[in-house]
Each structure stands twice: as C-alpha cells, then as structure tokens.
Design an enzyme around this catalytic site. Structure first.
Site, PDB file in Angstrom:
ATOM      1  CE  LYS A  36       0.946   1.487   4.325  1.00  0.00           C
ATOM      2  NZ  LYS A  36       1.613   2.734   4.649  1.00  0.00           N
ATOM      3  CG  ASP A  44      -1.021  -0.146   7.367  1.00  0.00           C
ATOM      4  OD1 ASP A  44      -1.847   0.764   7.544  1.00  0.00           O
ATOM      5  OD2 ASP A  44       0.213   0.026   7.421  1.00  0.00           O
TER       6      ASP A  44
END
Ligand code: C5P
Length: 328
Positions: free
Chosen positions: A21, A147
């Site tokens: 990400k 995350d």
C-alpha cells in the site's frame, strides 16, 4: 502427518498474494490513550506483491526474496500470527508451513508485513475450508495490524480509526505511475510515530492543552481529503500529485535526514511530486505515465541516492488466491 477434520481433501497447499500500500494522504491525529493515533488516510494498493503459501506440513516459517534475513521466522511473524489466529478459531490442530516470498520492501513504509498477514489469512481460510468471506477476514485482519484490512481489500480506500476502518473509493480509478526508491535500512513504524509526537511537542512546548483548532503549531498537518478524492475521479495526474500529503514525512526525515537528498533528486528529475511513503524510509515519485516514471527512475538510479529503484502502478486489487490445487 496429522490431518484436520475440517481440511477439504486435496487442499494440501494454497498460495495467495497481497499488494503493497501507499498513502496518498496520511493525516495523523494526536496520540490516543491506547497508544495509537487517529488517522485520516487515503490508501492505494500498488503493483508490488507479497506471496504466501500455506501447506499442511511441519509448522515452520520460511522467508525468501529481498530483505528476507530481516524478517522474523518465529511466531511473531505477522503471517504466522494470522495462521495461528484462524487455526485457533477453527479449533484445528493442523500443522501448517508458511512460505513467504518478499516483493515489497521490508520495513519500508509500504505494509510488506501487513500484506504477508493479509495473504496468509486468505490462504489459510481456504486451506482449512473455513469459508469466512471477505468481511470476516477483514475483521480478523484488524486484530493483526492497522494496515492489514486494506491489504485484503486493495484498490483505493479511505481509512479512519487507526487505519483499519475502510470505505472503498469506487470512483478513484485514475491510474498512477510511481517510482519507488528504497533506502538503505528500514524505519520501525512505532519509532516514526513517536518521533512525530516528539516533534509536535517540541514545536509547541509551552502549550500542553493545545487549541484543537491549531494543534501542533509550526508543524503543518494534512487537512481534509475531499479535494484529493475529487481529483482521483479525474484523469489528471498533476492535479492528484498536487494534493498528496503525509504527516509522517517530517518525522521520517528527522530520523533519516539523507532522505531529503533522495526527494530532491527525484523532484529535480521531473517527478510531479516526491514524498516519503507512510512511515518511510521508502520514497515515492509520482509521474505522468509509465515512460515518464522510467525516465525519473533512471535519473534517481544514476545519482546513487537509493538502494534500489522500481517502477510501479496503482490501483490494483487486494489479496487473492493464485494457486489452489482444489481448483475452487
Ligand atoms: O497496527 P500496527 O500493529 O501495524 O501498528 C504498529 C504500531 O504503530 C503501533 O503499536 C503504534 O505504535 C503505531 N501506530 C499508531 N497509530 C496508528 C497505527 C500504528 O501509533 N494508527
């Protein structure tokens, strides 16, 4: 080899991948009582992948690929924690081997460890025949790290809470071409958050009960995300690049001042925007298209300001199975 009753016949090994990400916007609030910070972030999954195979074999963790020696192979490994979570929940005593191939920089601010956990959840769910589904897997993912849910979901999403509460930005399809410059060494996420707290307190020492309308005077804070969300629906890479923000950058630069030079070189090479990725130390350079990204990458390589330079793109999808012998 003991075989768990819930294991479908033939599901001996399952491989899943999960993406890295980046944060197109990373606004960090004040330290909470639970040790986390409230975030307002726009996540985007990019085309760098962790690959995790789980198989009915002896319990072990094997890590290969760039940076592998820095990754723990005991039960603190995030993929091992994901396997242990699902195995315990299923009441299974299956022994499960985990093989991880690193495609995301280790300790680079791109969620490589979180992607391992995401891929391990998806693969173990299939291996043990649990059929948990995406929402249930994302809930388990949030227990493993802030995350991890996004690494399951992929695409582009608004993240709130400590980053684990997600709302997919369906219209944010505009593709981005990004140069990824890896630094020598890594930064630990908690260390960078702590440095940000320290810098904020230092810039505003006389005012412990800070005015909420003006927190952290002197250290700019990322504002709202609405203009970025609107720009992401269009197809102007320069408009998007002008709205990128990362509150963690000041702390990463404070801990690793050499990154300033990397950012300068990338910007001088003509990138639309250069910034630290998440908690760093990886630096990202946003470009108009793939050819532009390749040219910027070449220039950064030439200046010797990065350990390794890669070109990637986003958005891409989330964690998914790539090899399942049961064919399901
Ligand atoms: O959630 P995760 O385990 O990945 O977070 C690692 C560490 O990063 C936390 O223990 C905390 O110190 C810091 N963190 C934070 N605020 C967040 C996410 C992480 O302070 N929103």
């Amino acid at each position: 080899m003991p075989r768990d009753a819930s294991t479908p016949a033939g599901a001996r090994a399952v491989t899943a991948v999960a993406p890295a990400k980046i944060n197109l916007h990373l606004g960090v609030g004040d330290l909470r009582a639970d040790g986390y910070h409230d975030l307002l972030t726009v996540y985007r999954a990019v085309d760098l992948w962790e690959r995790v195979t789980v198989s009915l074999d002896d319990d072990e963790v094997v890590v290969t690929g760039p940076g592998a020696p820095q990754v723990p192979t005991d039960r603190t490994n995030l993929a091992a924690r994901a396997v242990d979570l699902l195995r315990e929940e299923a009441g299974s005593d299956a022994r499960i081997a985990i093989r991880i191939h690193k495609g995301v920089p280790v300790a680079g601010g791109m969620a490589g460890g979180s992607a391992d956990a995401a891929a391990a959840l998806v693969a173990t769910d299939r291996l043990l025949g649990l059929g948990l589904g995406r929402a249930a897997l994302e809930e388990r993912a949030a227990r493993l790290g802030s995350d991890v849910p996004f690494c399951i979901r992929g695409g582009t999403a608004l993240g709130t809470g400590r980053g684990e509460k997600l709302a997919t930005l369906l219209h944010a399809r505009a593709e981005q071409h990004i140069v990824v410059a890896l630094a020598d060494g890594g930064l630990s996420t908690p260390t960078v958050f702590a440095e940000l707290d320290r810098l904020r307190a230092e810039r505003d020492p006389a005012d412990p009960g800070r005015d909420p309308a003006d927190p952290g005077r002197g250290l700019p804070r990322a504002g709202g995300v609405d203009p970025l969300v609107v720009a992401l629906a269009g197809d102007d890479p320069a408009a998007v690049a002008g709205l990128l923000a990362n509150d963690m950058e000041a702390a990463a630069l404070s801990l690793m001042p050499a990154l300033r030079r990397t950012l300068r070189v990338g910007r001088e090479a003509g990138a639309l925007h250069g910034m630290v990725s998440g908690s760093g130390p990886t630096c990202l350079f946003f470009c108009t298209d793939r050819d532009h990204a390749i040219a910027v990458a070449a220039e950064i390589s030439e200046h010797g300001v990065a350990r390794e330079v890669r070109v990637t793109r986003g958005p891409v999808g989330g964690a998914h199975i790539v090899d399942d012998p049961t064919g399901k």
